[in-house]
Motif scaffolding. Structure first.
Motif, short mmCIF file in Angstrom:
data_model
loop_
_atom_site.label_atom_id
_atom_site.label_comp_id
_atom_site.label_asym_id
_atom_site.label_seq_id
_atom_site.Cartn_x
_atom_site.Cartn_y
_atom_site.Cartn_z
N SER A 195 0.84 -1.22 0.00
CA SER A 195 0.00 0.00 0.00
C SER A 195 0.87 1.26 0.00
N MET A 196 1.96 1.19 0.76
CA MET A 196 2.91 2.32 0.79
C MET A 196 3.55 2.53 -0.57
N SER A 197 3.87 1.41 -1.21
CA SER A 197 4.49 1.52 -2.54
C SER A 197 3.52 2.20 -3.53
N ASP A 198 2.21 1.84 -3.40
CA ASP A 198 1.22 2.52 -4.25
C ASP A 198 1.21 4.03 -4.00
N LEU A 199 1.20 4.35 -2.69
CA LEU A 199 1.23 5.77 -2.34
C LEU A 199 2.52 6.42 -2.81
N LYS A 200 3.63 5.67 -2.61
CA LYS A 200 4.93 6.21 -3.05
C LYS A 200 4.95 6.45 -4.55
N LEU A 201 4.31 5.52 -5.29
CA LEU A 201 4.25 5.72 -6.75
C LEU A 201 3.57 7.05 -7.09
N ALA A 202 2.45 7.28 -6.39
CA ALA A 202 1.74 8.56 -6.63
C ALA A 202 2.61 9.76 -6.26
N ASN A 203 3.33 9.58 -5.12
CA ASN A 203 4.24 10.66 -4.70
C ASN A 203 5.40 10.79 -5.67
N GLU A 204 5.92 9.60 -6.11
CA GLU A 204 7.08 9.61 -7.01
C GLU A 204 6.76 10.30 -8.34
N LEU A 258 4.80 12.82 -8.68
CA LEU A 258 4.95 14.25 -8.41
C LEU A 258 6.42 14.62 -8.23
N ILE A 259 7.13 13.76 -7.49
CA ILE A 259 8.58 14.02 -7.26
C ILE A 259 9.33 14.01 -8.58
N ALA A 260 8.91 13.05 -9.45
CA ALA A 260 9.56 12.98 -10.77
C ALA A 260 9.35 14.28 -11.55
N ALA A 261 8.11 14.77 -11.44
CA ALA A 261 7.82 16.05 -12.11
C ALA A 261 8.73 17.16 -11.58
N CYS A 262 8.83 17.20 -10.24
CA CYS A 262 9.72 18.20 -9.61
C CYS A 262 11.17 18.00 -10.04
N GLU A 263 11.58 16.72 -10.06
CA GLU A 263 12.97 16.42 -10.46
C GLU A 263 13.22 16.80 -11.91
N GLU A 264 12.20 16.54 -12.76
CA GLU A 264 12.35 16.96 -14.16
C GLU A 264 12.54 18.47 -14.27
N LEU A 265 11.75 19.17 -13.47
CA LEU A 265 11.92 20.64 -13.44
C LEU A 265 13.33 21.02 -13.01
N LYS A 266 13.77 20.36 -11.91
CA LYS A 266 15.13 20.65 -11.42
C LYS A 266 16.18 20.32 -12.47
#
Length: 1952
Positions: free
Chosen positions: A652-661, A663-671
């Motif tokens: 379940s955490m991995s699912d949540l992490k995927l959703a977070n990731e 967003l994080i990926a989007a932020c990382e792409e920006l960075k």
């Protein structure tokens, strides 16, 4: 006058206020009034005279003191001036000492210079010896010629061989400059050592230290004295102003009094009796009017109280308005204070008037002596007083009207008005007393004054004359001061007008407030009526609206559910994360426990192994081992379970992490994109660096090539020199070649001069170009910054667009809601229209029926029964009801129509906003496309520019290889064009983000610049052509002159043919050859220099071509610089032209002299020839002629030699100048090359930076696209989440997942999605596209669900046997879950009810949050604007700094030019000196010629010996002349140096003076600042005290609030504790249920494990099948575990919901408690208001009774005589001595109204007549005086019977007038609030009054203190029922000493 009237009014009011006791008090007042009038005047006049005299003495004493102070200050000033002069003398002595020291130093410097000159001479001698040894020939090379010679050596040769060198002059000038620099350095060193000497404590330092200390002390003393002076001056000014003001006022008063007295003298006297009667009647009228006014005021006060009470009842919410009114009231109070101050000032004026009256009474007496017939002047005063009384009455009426207006403001103002009214009354009584006293004193003193006047007539005639003279002077002064008085009065009038305006404004404000209150009352009444109507309407239409409300509630509930679901999902995420952390912690703890257990096991095993023996195998050990094994197994099971749980949680955490990731990926792409942009920028910068390095390398190569070519040229030059030397040796004898070379030399000289001038100009242009390039670089850097800012702005713009898109979506949702509401309202409208129609029909029917009934009634009136009447009444009532309903319905329809119209307008506005946003989006897209296009175009332009630059570099290389030829105009033009293109490119790059209009403007500007450049180039070409033409003309003229001179020389050489003097000719020829050799050497040097110049020219042309393109950019900025430079260039060019003109003029003059001398020589030669021929033939004449010719030839040759020497010197100087200039030019060339390299580097860097910025912009665009893609992805993911949410809800509803439920839940959202686009199909196509995508995804999901169902069927088939036991467990869990669900439903119902309450608040919160977000956006925009402005400011500051630096550079250049100019002036002076020497030489030559003529004559006579003597004398004279000239030159040089030094000293002196002035100004400023600071500190201290008081009040209020809030908090905490206990019980129940479910789970898991063991046994048989089953089994296990975790989560959610519900319940209970408290408080307030109303009514009744009594008293006391007065008069008559009795009888007669004539007749009769008059008087007056109160006599009065009647009467008045209770002080502390107790401070005030004022003046104190009308019934009485002294502030009557003036009294009053 106004103050006097005010005093009268206040006195009258106060006297009338005391009419409360009885009739006796009234009659007593009237009697006292008459007594005061009779007796007060005399003493008052005397006291006022005394006061005025004392004031005069005080003024004189002050004057004397000020005079003494002035004298002392003058002495101090004179002392200070003397000190200042002494200090200046000391400074002068010191400066003289320093000058002496300077002179000594100068002497030392001159000695050192002499030594230096001697050493240089020795050096030169050594050098000449060495060079002569090397060369062999006697010719010096150019280097040695440039060496310097001392002036003594130069001029030692005389005229025969004069070796004066032009180079030596230049050297001497350089030497002078060097020595001056050394002198300045030595002076600076001397100053340094002086400072060290001052600092150090050596024995030589005391005088310096003493001087320094003296200066410091002097400055300190001056500062102190100045400070004291300023303070004294201020005090003096203030005193003078006060004295002058007083003097003016007194004079004006005197003038007025004199005018009044003159008028009285002219008019004559009138009788006093009528005046007295009229006076008494007027006073009575005044009393009546004042009583009436008072009654009116009381009525007004009652009305106001009623109104205030009504307002208090009705408007409980008017507290804020009251606050505003309080603020206004404070302002009004301030104005009132100002009015009181004015009133007091007017009082002071009145007192001054009285003093002036006293003084002018004396004048009257003197005038009465002149006119004894006109003695009775008093009645006119009485008339004037009557007029004043009338004016006072008017004033009182005005003030009462003002009071009425002010009483409307607030009940707080009443206090002040009552007080003011009482003061007016008191002052009126005082004024009445005074007027009565004046009248009495005048009547008494008339007789006595007449007797005195007759006696003193003779004595005072002399004084009268003096007084007349003084009066005339006074009148003159008064006329002057009258103007000033008029100005003062005008000022007072303006002030009064301003005050009246303020009053009117306040009145208008009050009226507005009243109108507002009335308007609000009306509004309230209207609202109440409307409320009643709406209630009726609501009752009638509740049934209809209930359906709509239910529908709306359903919609709201559905919306809330959606929001709750979203919130639940978020909470689930958070909970899952928390659970995961908790599980991790538990796992770590379990792992630690396992490790401990394993260690224990290992220990136990080791123990077992140790103890293991075959003998001791007991059963108990086996049992223990088994138990341990069972425990281990359990622990392992637990561990496995926890692992599985952990795995589930991790999933379940991995699912949540995927959703977070995501967003994080989007932020990382920006960075990453940002980092990419940074890296690209770095790359670009590196590329720029490489480009710059390459350019630098190319420049270095070019420089090396230039150096090589220079070396080659030098080698060639050397070769050429060798060849020239060979040629010169070969051509020693060729005179024609010499002439040609001479001409060529002159031409070359001139050409080089022109070239030098051109080079100088070019250098200046190069410098200007360099500055232009620098500024171009700065502008390009600024452009780069602007680009970065633009990029930032674009990013911000993109963010704004995103926000706008979100806002648009929100608006769309709102619009949908509004449309739904509209539909509902339309339906309601239609229904209401229908109902209206029905009602109308019914109404018509009813009307018809009524008409019918009326007809029936009219037909059969007598036959009407009571039943029909009842029916009719009922019908009428129904009709009225129906009409009311109809009206209500119509109003409702109008309201609904309005709402519909508003909604329509809103829809229109939303559509417009949508269209505008679409347009904006289209515009932004269009702009983006344009930007892309511009970027592409700019990149192409850059590429072209780079190509052009490469081409230009190649061209430069080719030109360098081709023998450094001059660059053609075509190439330069091409280069200029390329540069212009680069400039255009740069401009474009700087402003590529700007709009098209700005780009077009830039293009136009660039074109204009190009045109300007072309024009400037053309002008330069034309100017250069003109200069070339001028130079060619001048060169041609010079060449012609030289040719003519050469021809003359040839002719002279041809004439020299005689053999006897050939030896002289040969010598001369040898000298000529030597000069020719020198000239050849010079020519060789010149040729070298010309070649160098040509090379420099070529290089310079190249550089000029490089820099020419950059001229146009900074033309505007450098106009000032060019103006400055042009001045200096013009001056230098003028100098150059002047030198050329001077030289040409000198040459012409010399030519004329040569011609004259040649003619003389010819004549002498002819004479010599004739003399020589005569001697040969026998006569001696022929020899003499030949001798003369030879002498002439010799002179000519000498002249030629001198000319050659001069030309040689000129050539040498030009060569030296050329060398210096070439060196300078080379240095400047190197500098320019370096600068160009730097500029090219910076250009390349800028290009690289620009490319980087373009790339970053493109990357940003890419990022935008990626962001848009990500947005689309996020939207898709939101749709997926919605689907998953629906599925989860379906699963919650049905525990066992089935295919049908899933399909239905899939179909439901799809159906919703189908219905949604049908509604919004017209509005947006984007939603349809998203819906289609969602449909596709749903289909895919359906497919996956089907596959999963198939898998489930397989699993169910395979694990049918294993799932039976599990089903039983599941059934049990399902039952438990159903119970939980039921509880959940109950809670949900309660939640929904609470949600409906919360919804309104949430809507408000949303609106507030939207406002906040808007405000934040605005703040961000403002911040950005601020940052932009700051950056612009910084850029501007940078530009300013640069401009300042450039200005400084220009100033430095100016200074350099000035130094050069001075040097040129010095050279000019030297040239002039040389010219004078030449003239002297020519003069000497003329003398020589004369001497030769004399010699020839003497020769003819045979005197040859004397000739030699004469020649020797001539030589000696010439030597003396030379020495004199040298001395003169030295003196001139010394004089110039002295002048320079004196100018420098003057400049220093000026600088010091300026410094002193600045310091003085700073001192003054600091003093003023100190004074201001002190004032501000005092103000701040006062303000701080005020703040402290306010804060203390606030603290008290806050403490009260704290107490109230603490009680509320305690109650709340008690309730909360009860709620917490109930919640804990519920939690315990829930925890028990959770434990039971956990136990069941563990049992079910054990069963699962058993089945797993059985499956493991079956694995050996069926491996393939087992593997498949394993996979299926594991999948099922995971599902079950997921389900169990979901159930757990649901249970936790339910618990949290329970907690939140309980919290909300607590909040609701608290709100209910608060409401109950408020209602209680309101009830209490209403009770209080009712009680106050009752009290007010009681007080009104009492007031009315009192007023009735007062009116009765006034009516009864009119026209009655005081018994006490008559008794006192009667007794007084008998107590007075006999000689004074007629006075008493006169008094009595005046009181009884007997005329003067009758009185005189009665007095003239004998005693019998008098007794009759007395008896008749007693008989007549007996009936009048009925009640006479006994007068309290003191013990002192009994003994004094011998004294006069007036004295006794005064004492009686003193006893009467002494106040029993003094009125309290006017202070804020004695002012009481409305509800305060009326009693309490009377005793204190009485004590203070008695202690403070034991002696009081009887003329200023009132008759009796303010006594309350009726004793107050209770402490909490009304304000009007209290005694005045306690309730209101009253002005205390002050005791005035006879010495004190009215001004002093006023000041005391103000202080109190």
């Amino acid at each position: 006058m106004a103050s006097w009237l005010g005093g009268l009014g206040s006195g009258l009011g106060q006297s009338l206020g005391q009419v409360g006791g009885s009739l006796s008090s009234l009659t007593g007042q009237i009697s006292s009034f008459t007594k005061d009038i009779l007796l007060e005047g005399a003493e008052e006049v005397a006291t006022e005279l005394h006061v005025s005299n004392s004031r005069l003495r005080e003024v004189e004493s002050i004057n004397a003191a000020q005079k003494s102070e002035n004298e002392r200050l003058k002495k101090v000033c004179s002392d200070l001036e003397e000190k200042h002069e002494s200090a200046e003398l000391q400074i002068k002595q010191l400066s003289i000492e320093y000058r002496n020291q300077l002179q000594q130093k100068e002497v030392e410097i001159s000695h050192l210079k002499a030594r230096q000159n001697a050493l240089q001479e020795q050096l030169q001698k050594v050098q000449t010896a060495a060079q002569s040894a090397q060369s062999g020939a006697g010719v010096l090379p150019p280097a040695t010629t440039s060496a310097s010679f001392v002036p003594a050596v130069r001029h030692s040769s005389g005229f025969q061989d004069d070796d004066m060198d032009f180079g030596d002059i230049i050297w001497s000038q350089q030497e002078i400059n060097r020595l001056s620099n050394e002198v300045s350095r030595l002076e600076s060193e001397v100053d340094h050592w002086k400072q060290i000497a001052q600092v150090s404590d050596s024995p030589h330092s005391p005088p310096c230290l003493w001087i320094h200390e003296l200066k410091q002390s002097l400055s300190q003393e001056i500062d102190e004295h100045q400070h004291e002076l300023s303070v004294l001056q201020d005090a003096h000014r203030q005193k003078l102003v006060e004295i002058s003001r007083r003097h003016r006022e007194e004079l004006s008063e005197y003038e007025e009094r004199i005018e009044e007295l003159e008028n009285q003298l002219q008019q004559g006297g009138l009788s006093t009796d009528a005046a007295d009667d009229s006076k008494i009647s007027e006073q009575e009228k005044n009393a009546q009017t004042l009583d009436a006014g008072k009654a009116k005021d009381l009525q007004i006060i009652k009305d106001l109280e009623d109104e205030i009470q009504k307002l208090n009842h009705k408007l409980s919410s008017a507290k804020e308005k009251e606050r505003i009114l309080l603020k206004e009231q404070e302002l009004i109070k301030m104005e009132k204070i100002q009015i009181t101050q004015e009133y007091e000032s007017l009082k002071s004026d009145f007192s001054k008037l009285q003093s002036s009256v006293a003084e002018q009474d004396a004048l009257l007496k003197e005038q009465e002596k002149k006119f004894p017939s006109k003695t009775s002047l008093l009645p006119e005063d009485v008339v004037r007083l009557q007029q004043a009384l009338l004016e006072a009455e008017k004033e009182i009426a005005r003030l009462s009207s003002l009071n009425q207006v002010k009483q409307f403001e607030n009940y707080v103002d009443k206090k002040f008005h009552c007080k003011f009214f009482e003061e007016l009354q008191k002052e009126l009584t005082n004024a009445q007393h005074k007027t009565e006293n004046i009248l009495s004193t005048y009547t008494e003193d008339q007789n006595s004054e007449l007797s005195r006047l007759r006696q003193d007539l003779e004595r005072k005639e002399h004084e009268l004359n003096e007084s007349i003279a003084e009066r005339e002077t006074l009148i003159g002064e008064l006329e002057e001061l009258d103007k000033q008085n008029q100005e003062a009065t005008q000022h007072m009038i303006t002030l009064k007008e301003q005050l009246s305006k303020q009053y009117t404004e306040i009145d208008s404000v009050l009226k507005q407030l009243k109108c507002d209150i009335d308007f609000e009352r009306k509004k309230v009444s209207k609202l109440e009526i409307e409320k009643m109507e709406t209630i009726k309407e609501l009752n009638s239409h509740k049934e209809k609206l209930s359906q709509c409300s239910y529908a709306l509630n359903d919609l709201h509930v559905s919306k809330q559910q959606l929001q709750d679901n979203i919130k639940d999902l978020q909470e689930q995420l958070r909970k899952a994360q928390d659970c995961n952390l908790h599980n991790k912690k538990e796992i770590t703890e379990l792992q630690q426990r396992l490790k401990e257990r394993e260690e224990e096991l290992s220990v136990s095993l080791s123990k077992l192994t140790e103890k293991k023996n075959p003998e001791s195998n007991d059963s108990c050990q086996d049992l223990a081992l088994k138990e341990r094994e069972v425990e281990i197994a359990k622990l392992q099971n637990n561990v496995s379970e926890y692992k599985q749980l952990n795995e589930n949680l991790e999933k379940s955490m991995s699912d949540l992490k995927l959703a977070n990731e995501v967003l994080i990926a989007a932020c990382e792409e920006l960075k990453q994109q940002l980092s990419d942009a940074v890296s690209e920028k770095n790359k670009v910068s590196l590329e720029k660096d490489t480009v710059t390095e390459a350019l630098k390398m190319e420049k270095r190569q070019l420089e090396t090539e230039l150096n090589q070519t220079e070396k080659r040229l030098l080698e060639q030059a050397r070769k050429y020199e060798q060849t020239i030397e060979e040629l010169s040796n070969a051509r020693n004898m060729d005179t024609t070649a010499l002439q040609l070379e001479h001409e060529r030399l002159v031409k070359l000289n001139q050409e080089q001069d022109f070239k030098i001038a051109e080079l100088k100009r070019n250098i200046e242009q190069m410098e200007a170009d360099h500055q232009e390039t620098k500024e171009m670089l700065t502008t390009s850097l600024g452009g780069q910054k602007q680009l970065t800012e633009l990029i930032k702005e674009k990013e911000v713009f993109i963010e704004k667009f995103k926000n706008r898109a979100l806002q648009v979506q929100q608006e769309l949702e709102e619009y949908i809601k509004d449309s739904k509401k509209q539909d509902v309202l339309k339906q309601n409208l239609e229904e209401k229209d229908k109902s209206l129609a029905v009602m109308k029909e019914e109404n018509n029917h009813l009307k018809e029926e009524i008409e019918r009934l009326k007809d029936q009634q009219s037909r059969s009136l007598p036959m009407v029964e009571p039943k029909t009447l009842d029916i009719i009444i009922e019908l009428e009532s129904e009709v009225t009801q129906l009409k009311v309903i109809k009206n209500n319905l119509e109003e409702e329809i109008e309201v609904l129509k309005k709402t519909i119209e508003d909604q329509n307008q809103k829809t229109v506005q939303l559509q417009q906003s949508l269209q505008e946003q679409k347009k904006e989006i289209d515009e932004s897209k269009f702009q983006r496309e344009q930007m892309n296009v511009t970027h592409e175009r700019l990149s192409l332009e850059k590429d072209e520019e780079i190509k052009n630059l490469q081409k230009t570099i190649e061209q430069i290389k080719t030109q360098l290889h081709k023998e450094r030829r001059v660059i053609q105009t075509d190439s330069s033009d091409l280069f200029q064009e390329t540069k212009v293109q680069t400039l255009n490119g740069e401009n474009g790059n700087e402003k590529h983000d700007l709009s098209k209009a700005e780009i077009e403007r830039l293009v136009k500007g660039i074109k204009e610049r190009e045109m300007e450049i072309k024009l400037l180039n053309e002008k330069n070409v034309s100017l250069s052509q003109r200069i070339d033409q001028l130079s060619k003309d001048e060169v041609g003229k010079l060449t012609q002159i030289i040719q003519e001179k050469d021809l003359e020389i040839q002719a002279l050489n041809a004439r020299i043919s005689s053999a006897s003097y050939r030896q002289d000719v040969l010598c001369l020829q040898q000298q000529l050859q030597a000069y020719v050799m020198e000239r050849e050497q010079v020519l060789a040097v010149l040729s070298e220099k010309t070649r160098e110049n040509s090379q420099l020219k070529t290089e310079y042309h190249k550089i000029m071509d490089m820099v020419a393109a950059k001229e146009a950019a900074l033309v505007r900025l450098q106009e000032e610089n060019r103006k400055l430079s042009s001045r200096f260039e013009n001056s230098s060019q003028d100098m150059f032209r002047e030198t050329i003109q001077n030289l040409s003029r000198i040459i012409r003059e010399k030519d004329i002299e040569i011609d004259a001398l040649s003619q003389k020589c010819q004549t002498l030669l002819t004479v010599l020839q004739t003399s020589s021929t005569g001697t040969e033939n026998g006569s001696g004449g022929v020899n003499s002629n030949q001798f003369e010719k030879l002498l002439q030839e010799r002179d000519k040759l000498k002249q030629q030699v001198k000319k050659m020497e001069e030309w040689k010197q000129q050539v040498m100087t030009t060569v030296q100048n050329m060398q210096h200039e070439s060196a300078h030019l080379q240095e400047e060339l190197h500098k320019l090359q370096a600068q160009i390299s730097v500029e090219s580097d910076s250009n390349s860097k800028l290009q690289v930076d620009y490319n980087g910025l373009i790339q970053s912009y493109e990357q940003n665009e890419k990022k935008l696209k990626s962001f848009s893609q990500e947005l689309a992805q996020v939207q898709h993911s939101i749709g997926q989440l919605h689907n998953t949410k629906d599925l989860l809800l379906g699963k919650l509803d049905l525990v066992t997942p089935s295919v049908t439920v899933a399909s239905s839940f899939v179909s439901q959202p799809s159906g919703i999605q189908h219905s949604a686009p049908e509604v919004l199909s017209d509005e947006s196509k984007l939603l349809q596209k998203e819906l289609e995508q969602l449909k596709k995804k749903l289909q895919e999901k359906d497919a996956t669900i089907r596959t999963l169902q198939e898998n489930n069927q397989r699993l169910s088939d395979s694990v049918a046997t294993a799932s039976e036991f599990e089903r039983k467990g599941h059934e049990e869990t399902d039952s438990e879950m159903r119970q939980i669900k039921e509880k959940h439903d109950v809670l949900q119902k309660s939640l929904r009810e609470k949600d409906i309450l919360i919804k309104s608040k949430s809507d408000q919160l949303l609106s507030v949050s939207e406002n906040l977000s808007n405000k934040e956006n605005e703040n961000e925009l403002l911040k950005q604007a601020v940052t932009n402005l700051k950056e612009r400011n910084l850029i501007l500051e940078m530009d300013i700094r640069k401009l300042k630096e450039e200005n400084e550079k220009i100033v430095a250049r100016c200074r350099e030019k000035e130094t050069e100019f001075r040097a040129l002036q010095e050279t000019n002076m030297q040239f002039s000196m040389m010219l004078k020497e030449k003239e002297f030489e020519s003069h000497s030559m003329k003398e020589k010629a004369l001497a030769f003529e004399k010699l020839l004559k003497e020769k003819e006579q045979g005197k040859t010996g004397e000739l030699n003597q004469l020649l020797n004398e001539v030589k000696s004279m010439q030597e003396k002349a030379v020495t004199f000239q040298q001395e003169r030159d030295q003196v001139m040089v010394a004089l110039k140096q002295k002048q320079m030094e004196s100018s420098a000293l003057q400049s220093e002196m000026q600088h010091l003076h300026e410094k002193e002035q600045r310091l003085n100004q700073e001192l003054d400023r600091l003093r003023n600042h100190l004074l201001e600071m002190e004032d501000s500190y005092t103000r701040e201290a006062l303000a701080a005290e005020d703040r402290e008081a306010k804060l203390r009040k606030k603290v008290l209020v806050l403490e009260e609030k704290l107490v109230s809030s603490s009680t509320a908090v305690e109650n709340a905490s008690h309730q909360a504790s009860l709620q917490v206990e109930s919640l804990q019980e519920q939690l315990n129940l829930v925890s028990k249920q959770r434990d039971e479910t956990m136990l069941q789970l563990t049992i079910s898991q054990d069963q699962v494990k058993q089945y797993a063991l059985s499956l493991a046994n079956l694995q050996m048989v069926l491996e393939q099948f087992q593997q498949e089953e394993k996979a299926m089994y594991s999948a099922e296990l995971e599902k079950h575990q997921n389900q169990t975790s979901e159930w757990k989560k649901k249970a936790e959610k339910l618990e949290e919901e329970v907690v939140s519900l309980q919290e909300s319940l607590g909040e609701a209970n608290a709100a209910l408690d608060a409401a109950s408290r408020l209602t209680e408080q309101l009830d209490f307030k209403e009770e209080q208001i009712e009680e106050l109303k009752k009290e007010g009514e009681i007080r009104r009744e009492m007031l009315e009774d009192v007023q009735n009594k007062l009116m009765n008293l006034i009516n009864s006391t009119e026209g009655k005589v005081d018994k006490l007065l008559m008794r006192n008069l009667f007794v007084g008559h008998f107590h007075t001595p006999k000689n004074k009795r007629p006075e008493v009888l006169r008094l009595m007669g005046s009181i009884l109204g007997i005329k003067k004539e009758e009185l005189d007749q009665l007095l003239s009769e004998d005693q019998r007549g008098v007794t009759r008059w007395v008896t008749s008087w007693l008989g007549g007056g007996g009936a009048g005086s009925k009640s006479v109160p006994s007068t309290p006599l003191r013990p002192t009065q009994q003994s004094i019977f011998n004294s006069s009647f007036s004295e006794l009467f005064v004492k009686f008045l003193e006893t009467e007038s002494c106040p029993t209770l003094p009125p309290p002080k006017l202070s804020v502390h004695n002012m009481k609030p409305l509800g305060a107790a009326g009693t309490g401070k009377t005793s204190d005030s009485a004590v203070s009054g008695t202690s403070r004022r034991p002696d009081t003046n009887p003329f200023l104190a009132p008759r009796s203190a303010a006594v309350p009308l009726i004793t107050p019934p209770s402490s909490s009485g009304h304000l009007l029922m209290k005694p005045i002294s306690d309730a209101l502030p009253t002005f205390t009557p002050l005791p005035v000493s006879p010495d004190a003036s009215a001004g002093a009294v006023l000041k005391d009053l103000l202080k109190q």
